[in-house]
Design a protein around this motif. Structure first.
Motif, short mmCIF file in Angstrom:
data_model
loop_
_atom_site.label_atom_id
_atom_site.label_comp_id
_atom_site.label_asym_id
_atom_site.label_seq_id
_atom_site.Cartn_x
_atom_site.Cartn_y
_atom_site.Cartn_z
N PHE B 83 0.81 -1.22 0.00
CA PHE B 83 0.00 0.00 0.00
C PHE B 83 0.84 1.27 0.00
N GLN B 84 2.07 1.17 -0.51
CA GLN B 84 2.99 2.31 -0.52
C GLN B 84 2.38 3.58 -1.10
N ASP B 85 1.49 3.43 -2.08
CA ASP B 85 0.95 4.60 -2.78
C ASP B 85 -0.38 5.06 -2.19
N TYR B 86 -0.78 4.50 -1.04
CA TYR B 86 -2.06 4.89 -0.43
C TYR B 86 -1.85 6.07 0.52
N ASP B 87 -2.95 6.73 0.86
CA ASP B 87 -2.86 7.87 1.77
C ASP B 87 -2.71 7.42 3.21
N ALA B 88 -3.27 6.25 3.51
CA ALA B 88 -3.24 5.77 4.89
C ALA B 88 -3.51 4.27 4.89
N VAL B 89 -3.08 3.62 5.96
CA VAL B 89 -3.45 2.21 6.14
C VAL B 89 -4.16 2.03 7.49
N LEU B 90 -5.03 1.04 7.51
CA LEU B 90 -5.66 0.60 8.75
C LEU B 90 -4.96 -0.69 9.15
N ILE B 91 -4.46 -0.77 10.36
CA ILE B 91 -3.85 -2.01 10.83
C ILE B 91 -4.93 -2.77 11.61
N VAL B 92 -5.43 -3.82 11.01
CA VAL B 92 -6.60 -4.52 11.55
C VAL B 92 -6.17 -5.86 12.15
N LEU B 93 -6.57 -6.11 13.39
CA LEU B 93 -6.28 -7.41 13.98
C LEU B 93 -7.29 -8.44 13.45
N GLY B 94 -6.81 -9.59 13.04
CA GLY B 94 -7.70 -10.61 12.49
C GLY B 94 -8.60 -11.24 13.54
N PRO B 129 -8.94 -1.19 15.16
CA PRO B 129 -7.76 -0.93 14.35
C PRO B 129 -7.31 0.53 14.39
N VAL B 130 -6.02 0.70 14.18
CA VAL B 130 -5.41 2.01 14.17
C VAL B 130 -5.23 2.45 12.71
N LEU B 131 -5.52 3.72 12.45
CA LEU B 131 -5.30 4.26 11.11
C LEU B 131 -4.00 5.06 11.11
#
Lengths: 191, 191
Positions: B83-94, B129-131
């Protein structure tokens, strides 16, 4: 920096099964290909035989492509997302068991300013793996269906070529191809 | 654009097995989490139970992390490369089966200029999840071992918070956690 996208998602319909785990000269085809990429950052794109292949790829970054049935472009795209920040990618077929690290080096070293890609040839026939410079990443991302990098490069004036041995044109589509490859290995080892 | 990195590589040692395929209210935990991400680009990072999980993830892009034993930072890094080209990521626990699309939207919508990250809270407790905004991608790539995004964000003044329900703090570490989550679902459904 060069990253390798190893294409291993196909169903191998003409072969009639998972050709990548068949052994050639005592080693699974996919293992031989990865040995030729020793020290090079790579991801292996799997699809049809994902679970089975994972057993052979315990030390590798593997991406499962849910759209593998839609063709090779979907696998290239996933790999490319991973290497967005690299200078170039090598698109490596998982079913070329004769490829060597030496040939991989030759292809990488053939890159020079003004080339947007390097295609290995054998006696004038275009082969694989192809090296694609980042200048073409956007175009590569736009490929659709079962269209690979070679189609993108057809008729481009800024593609460079490097003559190699038969290993760059010998992939495994059928059982006959496999027999031919085993014959070649035998001949070489008897020399 | 926001991409979700779903962490599903752990061994679940305290749980004693693959907690992500246990059913909660009739659905596997991982399926519930993915339902909350409906319409959001995501990759699922697997490790310990890769083959088993793949059966449940046939329509997903899945990345196998060969270094999963070295901790969560190795999984985050793989997802981030994607997701290098995204504005943000959500780190989601499974393993957060109570998370909903509504809460995910709330977290995404809480992002505003000046925040480098958004952390959901419940009664003041930090959750997931954290954004993470792309401004922090480089720092996130440098995390080591079993250190997640929350450690990176500790004591930063530019982190924003959004108060949510208990779903953001309820993950499954043990069988007791699972029983507690099932009780909560029962209580809600009886209301």
């Amino acid at each position: 920096m060069v990253g390798a996208i190893v294409l291993a998602a196909g169903e191998g319909r003409r072969f009639g099964g998972n050709k990548l785990i068949v052994t050639v000269d005592g080693k699974p085809v996919i293992t031989r290909v990865l040995r030729a990429l020793n020290g090079i950052d790579r991801v292996i794109i799997v699809g049809a035989y994902a679970e089975e292949l994972l057993h052979y790829l315990r030390n590798e970054v593997v991406i499962y492509n849910p759209d593998y049935r839609e063709g090779i472009s979907t696998s290239i795209r996933l790999g490319l997302r991973f290497f967005q920040d690299y200078d170039a990618v090598l698109i490596v077929l998982g079913d070329m068991p004769l490829i060597t690290r030496e040939t991989i080096n030759k292809i990488i070293n053939a890159y020079r300013e003004g080339c947007t890609a390097v295609i290995p040839t054998h006696k004038g026939l275009r082969g694989n793996p192809v090296l694609i410079h980042r200048l073409l990443f956007n175009e590569l991302m736009r490929l659709k269906g079962d269209v690979g990098a070679r189609e993108l490069l057809r008729d481009r004036a800024d593609v460079c070529y490097v003559e190699c041995g038969p290993e760059v044109i010998m992939d495994i589509d059928t059982l006959d191809d496999l027999a031919r490859i085993e014959r070649i290995i035998k001949e070489y080892s008897e020399q």
